[in-house]
Design a protein around this motif. Structure first.
Motif, PDB file in Angstrom:
ATOM      1  N   LEU A 143       4.690   5.643 -10.193  1.00  0.00           N
ATOM      2  CA  LEU A 143       3.398   5.019  -9.877  1.00  0.00           C
ATOM      3  C   LEU A 143       2.238   5.936 -10.226  1.00  0.00           C
ATOM      4  O   LEU A 143       1.251   5.503 -10.816  1.00  0.00           O
ATOM      5  N   ALA A 144       2.327   7.201  -9.842  1.00  0.00           N
ATOM      6  CA  ALA A 144       1.281   8.171 -10.177  1.00  0.00           C
ATOM      7  C   ALA A 144       1.442   8.605 -11.634  1.00  0.00           C
ATOM      8  O   ALA A 144       2.562   8.872 -12.095  1.00  0.00           O
ATOM      9  N   ALA A 145       0.339   8.664 -12.364  1.00  0.00           N
ATOM     10  CA  ALA A 145       0.382   9.050 -13.770  1.00  0.00           C
ATOM     11  C   ALA A 145       0.792  10.509 -13.907  1.00  0.00           C
ATOM     12  O   ALA A 145       0.390  11.357 -13.102  1.00  0.00           O
ATOM     13  N   GLU A 146       1.569  10.795 -14.943  1.00  0.00           N
ATOM     14  CA  GLU A 146       2.018  12.164 -15.175  1.00  0.00           C
ATOM     15  C   GLU A 146       0.840  13.098 -15.413  1.00  0.00           C
ATOM     16  O   GLU A 146       0.852  14.253 -14.986  1.00  0.00           O
ATOM     17  N   SER A 147      -0.191  12.608 -16.093  1.00  0.00           N
ATOM     18  CA  SER A 147      -1.367  13.445 -16.344  1.00  0.00           C
ATOM     19  C   SER A 147      -2.070  13.822 -15.050  1.00  0.00           C
ATOM     20  O   SER A 147      -2.563  14.950 -14.898  1.00  0.00           O
ATOM     21  N   LEU A 148      -2.111  12.886 -14.091  1.00  0.00           N
ATOM     22  CA  LEU A 148      -2.729  13.169 -12.792  1.00  0.00           C
ATOM     23  C   LEU A 148      -1.918  14.209 -12.029  1.00  0.00           C
ATOM     24  O   LEU A 148      -2.477  15.171 -11.478  1.00  0.00           O
ATOM     25  N   ILE A 149      -0.597  14.044 -11.999  1.00  0.00           N
ATOM     26  CA  ILE A 149       0.261  14.999 -11.288  1.00  0.00           C
ATOM     27  C   ILE A 149       0.132  16.382 -11.905  1.00  0.00           C
ATOM     28  O   ILE A 149       0.011  17.387 -11.203  1.00  0.00           O
ATOM     29  N   ARG A 150       0.144  16.438 -13.227  1.00  0.00           N
ATOM     30  CA  ARG A 150       0.043  17.718 -13.915  1.00  0.00           C
ATOM     31  C   ARG A 150      -1.295  18.396 -13.627  1.00  0.00           C
ATOM     32  O   ARG A 150      -1.362  19.605 -13.400  1.00  0.00           O
ATOM     33  N   GLU A 151      -2.372  17.615 -13.606  1.00  0.00           N
ATOM     34  CA  GLU A 151      -3.697  18.184 -13.352  1.00  0.00           C
ATOM     35  C   GLU A 151      -3.795  18.746 -11.935  1.00  0.00           C
ATOM     36  O   GLU A 151      -4.324  19.844 -11.716  1.00  0.00           O
ATOM     37  N   SER A 208      -0.044   6.422   2.838  1.00  0.00           N
ATOM     38  CA  SER A 208       1.026   5.628   2.234  1.00  0.00           C
ATOM     39  C   SER A 208       0.455   4.556   1.312  1.00  0.00           C
ATOM     40  O   SER A 208       0.968   4.333   0.204  1.00  0.00           O
ATOM     41  N   ALA A 209      -0.599   3.883   1.744  1.00  0.00           N
ATOM     42  CA  ALA A 209      -1.223   2.865   0.899  1.00  0.00           C
ATOM     43  C   ALA A 209      -1.785   3.479  -0.380  1.00  0.00           C
ATOM     44  O   ALA A 209      -1.691   2.891  -1.462  1.00  0.00           O
ATOM     45  N   SER A 210      -2.353   4.677  -0.274  1.00  0.00           N
ATOM     46  CA  SER A 210      -2.897   5.347  -1.456  1.00  0.00           C
ATOM     47  C   SER A 210      -1.782   5.769  -2.411  1.00  0.00           C
ATOM     48  O   SER A 210      -1.931   5.676  -3.634  1.00  0.00           O
ATOM     49  N   LEU A 211      -0.670   6.237  -1.870  1.00  0.00           N
ATOM     50  CA  LEU A 211       0.463   6.604  -2.723  1.00  0.00           C
ATOM     51  C   LEU A 211       0.990   5.391  -3.481  1.00  0.00           C
ATOM     52  O   LEU A 211       1.366   5.497  -4.656  1.00  0.00           O
ATOM     53  N   LEU A 212       1.005   4.234  -2.837  1.00  0.00           N
ATOM     54  CA  LEU A 212       1.469   3.018  -3.494  1.00  0.00           C
ATOM     55  C   LEU A 212       0.487   2.517  -4.546  1.00  0.00           C
ATOM     56  O   LEU A 212       0.847   1.667  -5.364  1.00  0.00           O
ATOM     57  N   GLU A 213      -0.732   3.012  -4.526  1.00  0.00           N
ATOM     58  CA  GLU A 213      -1.717   2.677  -5.554  1.00  0.00           C
ATOM     59  C   GLU A 213      -1.674   3.636  -6.736  1.00  0.00           C
ATOM     60  O   GLU A 213      -2.439   3.482  -7.683  1.00  0.00           O
ATOM     61  N   GLY A 214      -0.817   4.648  -6.662  1.00  0.00           N
ATOM     62  CA  GLY A 214      -0.718   5.603  -7.759  1.00  0.00           C
ATOM     63  C   GLY A 214      -1.534   6.857  -7.562  1.00  0.00           C
ATOM     64  O   GLY A 214      -1.705   7.642  -8.500  1.00  0.00           O
ATOM     65  N   ARG A 215      -2.040   7.089  -6.358  1.00  0.00           N
ATOM     66  CA  ARG A 215      -2.779   8.316  -6.077  1.00  0.00           C
ATOM     67  C   ARG A 215      -1.814   9.394  -5.587  1.00  0.00           C
ATOM     68  O   ARG A 215      -0.626   9.143  -5.376  1.00  0.00           O
ATOM     69  N   ARG A 246     -12.389  -8.656  -0.332  1.00  0.00           N
ATOM     70  CA  ARG A 246     -11.028  -8.224  -0.038  1.00  0.00           C
ATOM     71  C   ARG A 246     -10.154  -9.447  -0.245  1.00  0.00           C
ATOM     72  O   ARG A 246     -10.060 -10.328   0.605  1.00  0.00           O
ATOM     73  N   ALA A 247      -9.564  -9.514  -1.436  1.00  0.00           N
ATOM     74  CA  ALA A 247      -8.771 -10.679  -1.796  1.00  0.00           C
ATOM     75  C   ALA A 247      -7.526 -10.764  -0.912  1.00  0.00           C
ATOM     76  O   ALA A 247      -7.095  -9.765  -0.324  1.00  0.00           O
ATOM     77  N   PRO A 248      -6.928 -11.943  -0.786  1.00  0.00           N
ATOM     78  CA  PRO A 248      -5.670 -12.050  -0.027  1.00  0.00           C
ATOM     79  C   PRO A 248      -4.589 -11.153  -0.621  1.00  0.00           C
ATOM     80  O   PRO A 248      -4.614 -10.813  -1.805  1.00  0.00           O
ATOM     81  N   VAL A 249      -3.634 -10.787   0.193  1.00  0.00           N
ATOM     82  CA  VAL A 249      -2.564  -9.889  -0.258  1.00  0.00           C
ATOM     83  C   VAL A 249      -1.810 -10.485  -1.428  1.00  0.00           C
ATOM     84  O   VAL A 249      -1.479  -9.800  -2.396  1.00  0.00           O
ATOM     85  N   TRP A 250      -1.563 -11.800  -1.407  1.00  0.00           N
ATOM     86  CA  TRP A 250      -0.798 -12.433  -2.489  1.00  0.00           C
ATOM     87  C   TRP A 250      -1.579 -12.474  -3.798  1.00  0.00           C
ATOM     88  O   TRP A 250      -0.992 -12.705  -4.865  1.00  0.00           O
ATOM     89  N   ALA A 251      -2.903 -12.275  -3.740  1.00  0.00           N
ATOM     90  CA  ALA A 251      -3.719 -12.307  -4.960  1.00  0.00           C
ATOM     91  C   ALA A 251      -3.855 -10.943  -5.614  1.00  0.00           C
ATOM     92  O   ALA A 251      -4.262 -10.860  -6.776  1.00  0.00           O
ATOM     93  N   MET A 252      -3.546  -9.871  -4.880  1.00  0.00           N
ATOM     94  CA  MET A 252      -3.687  -8.526  -5.444  1.00  0.00           C
ATOM     95  C   MET A 252      -2.361  -8.106  -6.070  1.00  0.00           C
ATOM     96  O   MET A 252      -1.585  -7.346  -5.498  1.00  0.00           O
ATOM     97  N   ARG A 253      -2.101  -8.628  -7.284  1.00  0.00           N
ATOM     98  CA  ARG A 253      -0.832  -8.384  -7.965  1.00  0.00           C
ATOM     99  C   ARG A 253      -0.786  -7.020  -8.640  1.00  0.00           C
ATOM    100  O   ARG A 253       0.283  -6.446  -8.808  1.00  0.00           O
ATOM    101  N   THR A 254      -1.937  -6.500  -9.066  1.00  0.00           N
ATOM    102  CA  THR A 254      -1.951  -5.271  -9.860  1.00  0.00           C
ATOM    103  C   THR A 254      -2.457  -4.092  -9.049  1.00  0.00           C
ATOM    104  O   THR A 254      -3.226  -4.251  -8.095  1.00  0.00           O
ATOM    105  N   ARG A 255      -2.038  -2.913  -9.451  1.00  0.00           N
ATOM    106  CA  ARG A 255      -2.523  -1.670  -8.853  1.00  0.00           C
ATOM    107  C   ARG A 255      -3.817  -1.237  -9.525  1.00  0.00           C
ATOM    108  O   ARG A 255      -4.082  -1.619 -10.668  1.00  0.00           O
TER     109      ARG A 255
END
Length: 501
Positions: A188-196, A240-247, A465-474
């Motif tokens: 989920l987290a980009a390799e470039s972000l982790i490396r930085e 936890s929510a931030s980690l699931l967003e790729g942070r 703040r869209a419904p949970v079912w509408a937020m398909r993408t990170r």
């Protein structure tokens, strides 16, 4: 201490004892317990208050003093096999032993053994898990991080049970040797972000890290900006929510405050409760928060500019009422506003620093008494007291304390511009802030994303703040790994069937 040959653990028991006693000279809390293992001599070293003494007696000293324990010392890996200690491993250098000793381990040295052993028997007083006082919510989890690192990681593991959540350890600070953890979800987290992030933490060269604020100040992109570029939280659900967003998250031993990066201005204005309530309520509260964000920044300056230069913008009846309340005020509107704003900020800080039992009472009573006394004495007008009170209430709507402080700081230069140039000065100040925000980065991510640059799909979690079912993408941060959070067709549908009546 450099790791050369002189730092290696010696087969001589006396040499190891002298090395430790030399390093911990005049340290009354470091204890050395010498004993015999049959015909061999041995000793354990530990720091008082950081070790479980009962387990040391029961699981280490008692087994080692039994007959036959000396035979296990001939093999470098033999001693841990006769000890009922889960965390027991060899140490090759004195420097490694000092690091483990400072972390609460017990060091074991046996005469003639080529290595020492570190036994994980750490135990110290720690705060229990409580609700974060600075991030209270109506609906949601009530647990918050503590100062103990393994407790914090266990709370994250309870929420994200996948082995894809990785925890990378660092040791920062030449004297404090503070343990710092980088947490992210692989894939989920980009390799470039982790490396930085890893590179920025690895570059830190300082004598001590006492709180996560040290790390924040040493890895952020623009330390001269008043706006925080890294989010700070005590809540495991937010992390936890931030980690699931790729942070990524950065946990520091000894503090409950965890860093989340990259962050944007809109993530600073979001509350975890936005996602726990129904989406219409979350959207309404979010717009209310945005409105009070602007009020916090510009309301006193707008009042000063209109009273000083733009009387024609005020209805006549209201203008006469304000003029009547100001007829005995000896100061111009700018000085009046500065006087009240500084007094209010002082009361707010006093309420924070005082004990909880009296802090709230002093801040509330102090504001009422000072406001009433200043109005009665003719130092400030009643409308100005109202403006400052509304501005203060608006600032409490900001979820992130550091973001609220940034707005409180910027309010004063904008107030000066409004007092000197009117609405033109106010607009110049706002434009300068917007330009600064557009140029700001958080680990390379634009601070105003997804508004600038515009990313249409991600706006469903900014302006609304869209419904949970509408937020398909990170959110798209530094890459596009695993962009979809859920498949289509998650929207609830009404049940089909005949009316049971």
């Amino acid at each position: 201490m450099s790791k050369d040959s002189s730092d290696l653990v010696s087969p001589s028991l006396e040499a190891n004892l002298r090395a430790l006693q030399g390093l911990y000279e005049n340290c009354a809390d470091v204890y050395y317990r010498e004993f015999n293992m049959g015909k061999k001599k041995a000793f354990v070293a530990y720091i008082d208050g950081m070790v479980n003494i009962d387990q040391l007696d029961q699981h280490v000293l008692a087994p080692l003093m039994r007959e036959g324990a000396a035979d296990a010392a001939d093999d470098a890996g033999g001693l841990p096999s006769i000890l009922s200690v889960a965390d027991a491993g060899p140490i090759a250098t004195i420097d490694e032993g000092v690091s483990r000793l400072s972390g609460g381990s017990v060091l074991l040295f046996v005469d003639g053994a080529p290595r020492g052993f570190a036994l994980g028997l750490a135990k110290w007083e720690k705060r229990s898990v409580e609700e974060p006082a600075a991030e209270s919510i109506v609906r949601g989890p009530r647990e918050g991080f503590t100062e103990t690192l393994n407790v914090n990681t266990s709370m994250l593991r309870r929420k994200i049970k996948s082995p894809a959540m990785k925890i990378v350890p660092f040791e920062v600070g030449k004297l404090t040797r503070t343990k710092v953890l980088l947490v992210y979800v692989e894939g989920l987290a980009a390799e470039s972000l982790i490396r930085e992030v890893r590179e920025r933490i690895s570059r830190i060269d300082i004598d001590g890290i006492l709180e996560s604020g040290y790390i924040e100040g040493l890895i952020e992109d623009n330390p001269l900006s008043p706006f925080p570029q890294i989010q700070v939280t005590e809540r495991p659900d937010v992390v936890s929510a931030s980690l699931l967003e790729g942070r990524v998250a950065i946990l520091v031993d000894g503090t409950p405050f965890t860093l989340i990066a990259p962050s944007t201005l809109f993530s600073m204005l979001q509350s975890p409760e936005d996602y726990y309530q129904r989406f219409m309520i979350g959207t309404l509260i979010r717009w209310l928060r945005y409105t009070f964000f602007l009020i916090t920044l510009v309301l006193p300056s707008l009042y000063v500019a209109i009273l000083t230069f733009h009387h024609e913008m005020v209805p006549t009846s209201l203008l006469l009422s304000i003029a009547k309340s100001r007829e005995d005020i000896p100061f111009p509107a700018l000085v009046e506003a500065l006087l009240m704003e500084v007094s209010f900020e002082a009361l707010r800080e006093a309420g924070v620093r005082l004990p909880k039992q009296v802090g709230a009472a002093v801040s509330i009573v102090g504001a009422l008494v000072i406001g009433q006394a200043a109005t009665s004495a003719g130092l400030v007008s009643a409308p100005m007291v109202m403006v400052v009170a509304i501005t203060g209430i608006a600032s409490f709507m900001i979820p992130q304390y550091s973001t609220g402080i940034a707005l409180r700081m910027l309010r004063f230069p904008i107030m000066f511009l409004a007092g000197m140039f009117g609405l033109l000065g106010l607009m110049l100040g706002v434009i300068a802030i917007v330009i600064h925000l557009c140029s700001l980065r958080s680990l390379g991510v634009p601070y105003l994303q997804p508004l600038a640059p515009m990313k249409g799909r991600e706006m469903k979690d900014v302006l609304i703040r869209a419904p949970v079912w509408a937020m398909r993408t990170r959110p798209r941060l530094t890459g596009r790994s695993e962009p979809y959070r859920q498949p289509p067709g998650q929207r609830p549908k009404p049940p089909k069937g005949n009316d049971p009546s």
